[in-house]
Design a protein around this motif. Structure first.
Motif, PDB file in Angstrom:
ATOM      1  N   LEU A  89       0.824  -1.207   0.000  1.00 41.94           N
ATOM      2  CA  LEU A  89       0.000   0.000   0.000  1.00 41.94           C
ATOM      3  C   LEU A  89       0.857   1.255   0.000  1.00 41.94           C
ATOM      4  O   LEU A  89       0.606   2.212  -0.731  1.00 41.94           O
ATOM      5  N   ALA A  90       1.899   1.265   0.838  1.00 39.25           N
ATOM      6  CA  ALA A  90       2.742   2.455   0.946  1.00 39.25           C
ATOM      7  C   ALA A  90       3.483   2.744  -0.355  1.00 39.25           C
ATOM      8  O   ALA A  90       3.691   3.901  -0.719  1.00 39.25           O
ATOM      9  N   LEU A  91       3.881   1.691  -1.062  1.00 38.31           N
ATOM     10  CA  LEU A  91       4.673   1.877  -2.279  1.00 38.31           C
ATOM     11  C   LEU A  91       3.827   1.907  -3.549  1.00 38.31           C
ATOM     12  O   LEU A  91       4.365   2.113  -4.643  1.00 38.31           O
ATOM     13  N   SER A  92       2.517   1.724  -3.421  1.00 36.47           N
ATOM     14  CA  SER A  92       1.690   1.650  -4.628  1.00 36.47           C
ATOM     15  C   SER A  92       1.690   2.929  -5.464  1.00 36.47           C
ATOM     16  O   SER A  92       1.730   2.844  -6.703  1.00 36.47           O
ATOM     17  N   PRO A  93       1.660   4.133  -4.870  1.00 35.18           N
ATOM     18  CA  PRO A  93       1.679   5.327  -5.729  1.00 35.18           C
ATOM     19  C   PRO A  93       2.970   5.429  -6.552  1.00 35.18           C
ATOM     20  O   PRO A  93       2.925   5.709  -7.763  1.00 35.18           O
ATOM     21  N   GLY A  94       4.118   5.202  -5.903  1.00 31.87           N
ATOM     22  CA  GLY A  94       5.384   5.266  -6.630  1.00 31.87           C
ATOM     23  C   GLY A  94       5.498   4.173  -7.667  1.00 31.87           C
ATOM     24  O   GLY A  94       6.013   4.401  -8.777  1.00 31.87           O
ATOM     25  N   THR A  95       5.010   2.982  -7.327  1.00 32.57           N
ATOM     26  CA  THR A  95       5.024   1.884  -8.291  1.00 32.57           C
ATOM     27  C   THR A  95       4.191   2.228  -9.512  1.00 32.57           C
ATOM     28  O   THR A  95       4.586   1.973 -10.654  1.00 32.57           O
ATOM     29  N   ALA A  96       3.014   2.818  -9.286  1.00 32.49           N
ATOM     30  CA  ALA A  96       2.151   3.200 -10.406  1.00 32.49           C
ATOM     31  C   ALA A  96       2.848   4.199 -11.329  1.00 32.49           C
ATOM     32  O   ALA A  96       2.753   4.107 -12.558  1.00 32.49           O
ATOM     33  N   VAL A  97       3.576   5.142 -10.746  1.00 34.65           N
ATOM     34  CA  VAL A  97       4.270   6.154 -11.548  1.00 34.65           C
ATOM     35  C   VAL A  97       5.335   5.515 -12.426  1.00 34.65           C
ATOM     36  O   VAL A  97       5.375   5.736 -13.647  1.00 34.65           O
ATOM     37  N   VAL A  98       6.229   4.710 -11.825  1.00 32.70           N
ATOM     38  CA  VAL A  98       7.343   4.172 -12.607  1.00 32.70           C
ATOM     39  C   VAL A  98       6.868   3.138 -13.623  1.00 32.70           C
ATOM     40  O   VAL A  98       7.425   3.045 -14.728  1.00 32.70           O
ATOM     41  N   MET A  99       5.823   2.361 -13.289  1.00 34.10           N
ATOM     42  CA  MET A  99       5.334   1.385 -14.257  1.00 34.10           C
ATOM     43  C   MET A  99       4.630   2.076 -15.421  1.00 34.10           C
ATOM     44  O   MET A  99       4.720   1.633 -16.571  1.00 34.10           O
ATOM     45  N   THR A 100       3.938   3.171 -15.151  1.00 32.03           N
ATOM     46  CA  THR A 100       3.336   3.947 -16.233  1.00 32.03           C
ATOM     47  C   THR A 100       4.415   4.502 -17.156  1.00 32.03           C
ATOM     48  O   THR A 100       4.309   4.420 -18.390  1.00 32.03           O
ATOM     49  N   GLN A 101       5.463   5.056 -16.566  1.00 31.50           N
ATOM     50  CA  GLN A 101       6.571   5.571 -17.366  1.00 31.50           C
ATOM     51  C   GLN A 101       7.189   4.467 -18.218  1.00 31.50           C
ATOM     52  O   GLN A 101       7.456   4.655 -19.412  1.00 31.50           O
ATOM     53  N   LEU A 102       7.400   3.313 -17.606  1.00 33.07           N
ATOM     54  CA  LEU A 102       8.024   2.202 -18.321  1.00 33.07           C
ATOM     55  C   LEU A 102       7.165   1.747 -19.494  1.00 33.07           C
ATOM     56  O   LEU A 102       7.659   1.560 -20.616  1.00 33.07           O
ATOM     57  N   MET A 103       5.875   1.600 -19.261  1.00 30.20           N
ATOM     58  CA  MET A 103       4.991   1.094 -20.307  1.00 30.20           C
ATOM     59  C   MET A 103       4.745   2.112 -21.415  1.00 30.20           C
ATOM     60  O   MET A 103       4.414   1.748 -22.546  1.00 30.20           O
ATOM     61  N   LEU A 104       4.953   3.398 -21.110  1.00 33.27           N
ATOM     62  CA  LEU A 104       4.833   4.444 -22.129  1.00 33.27           C
ATOM     63  C   LEU A 104       6.152   4.711 -22.853  1.00 33.27           C
ATOM     64  O   LEU A 104       6.213   5.569 -23.731  1.00 33.27           O
ATOM     65  N   GLY A 105       7.196   3.988 -22.448  1.00 34.02           N
ATOM     66  CA  GLY A 105       8.492   4.178 -23.086  1.00 34.02           C
ATOM     67  C   GLY A 105       9.222   5.422 -22.648  1.00 34.02           C
ATOM     68  O   GLY A 105      10.123   5.903 -23.350  1.00 34.02           O
ATOM     69  N   GLU A 106       8.863   5.950 -21.491  1.00 32.62           N
ATOM     70  CA  GLU A 106       9.509   7.149 -20.965  1.00 32.62           C
ATOM     71  C   GLU A 106      10.623   6.767 -19.978  1.00 32.62           C
ATOM     72  O   GLU A 106      10.610   5.667 -19.421  1.00 32.62           O
ATOM     73  N   PRO A 107      11.583   7.659 -19.736  1.00 36.15           N
ATOM     74  CA  PRO A 107      12.583   7.398 -18.697  1.00 36.15           C
ATOM     75  C   PRO A 107      11.889   7.277 -17.338  1.00 36.15           C
ATOM     76  O   PRO A 107      10.991   8.064 -17.016  1.00 36.15           O
ATOM     77  N   THR A 108      12.282   6.288 -16.552  1.00 39.77           N
ATOM     78  CA  THR A 108      11.652   6.117 -15.243  1.00 39.77           C
ATOM     79  C   THR A 108      12.319   7.037 -14.222  1.00 39.77           C
ATOM     80  O   THR A 108      13.523   7.299 -14.285  1.00 39.77           O
TER      81      THR A 108
END
Length: 212
Positions: free
Chosen positions: A182-201
């Motif tokens: 739960l605590a890490l879910s917001p940060g995880t969502a950010v970096v996984m979105t960046q990764l899947m969009l092909g952006e620098p994490t």
């Protein structure tokens, strides 16, 4: 004021949620995942993200992934005191109190390597309640309203898996957060979105790579 639930917010953004649809089969062709077959229908997408908690090891194996994730059971009790006892969150070692807005208190939790068994046990619940009463004697007469257990996804090296599957070009994994999901879910969502969009994490994911 009124609040908007996360599920309502997702639906407004056009997110479709399907429940009670366990994976029956992954269809892989040419190094890509092309379909996921479930009792609720067949789902196809350009990209997939495996975020299946304690079950990630099992499901990952069906995709040829080696995810050293196993379930660790945590039992918990919900008590309802007649008068307020504590506020906020109190940690004592690995155990804790969480005071809810409605006055009820969550008392947790355990770490048990028992596979996919989500049952609760009398001795463990007794130990949790003894801990609660020792720390807050006013809980002696609190009503025990509910007990349950959850399965935390524990990775072998203590780090979550965050990254692309080495053998499937359109599959990512975000799993193995253990007690900190739960605590890490917001940060995880950010970096996984960046990764899947092909952006620098925004965080270097090398230490969390899939297949390490």
């Amino acid at each position: 004021g009124s609040t908007v639930s996360p599920l309502s917010s997702q639906r407004k953004r056009g997110v479709a949620l399907t429940t009670n649809a366990p994976v029956e089969e992954f269809v892989v062709r040419g190094g890509r995942l092309v379909e996921v077959r479930t009792p609720g229908g067949v789902f196809a997408a350009e990209q997939y993200c495996l975020t299946t908690g304690a079950w990630s090891g099992k499901l990952g194996a069906e995709l040829g992934l080696k995810l050293a994730v196993k379930p660790i059971r945590g039992q918990i009790a919900l008590v309802n005191p007649s008068t307020p006892v504590i506020r906020g969150i109190v940690y004592v070692g690995r155990k804790y109190f969480v005071a809810r807005d409605d006055g009820r208190i969550l008392v947790g939790s355990t770490e048990e390597d028992v596979g996919f068994d989500k049952s609760t046990t009398a001795g463990t619940i007794r130990d949790l309640l003894d801990f609660a009463v020792r720390l807050a004697p006013a809980l002696q007469d609190a009503r025990v309203e509910r007990t349950w257990a959850g399965l935390r996804p524990h990775s072998a090296d203590g780090l979550p898996y965050l990254g692309r599957a080495p053998n499937l070009s359109n599959v990512c994994v975000a799993a193995g957060h253990y007690r900190w999901g739960l605590a890490l879910s917001p940060g995880t969502a950010v970096v996984m979105t960046q990764l899947m969009l092909g952006e620098p994490t925004s965080v270097d994911l090398a230490a969390f790579r899939v297949g390490r």
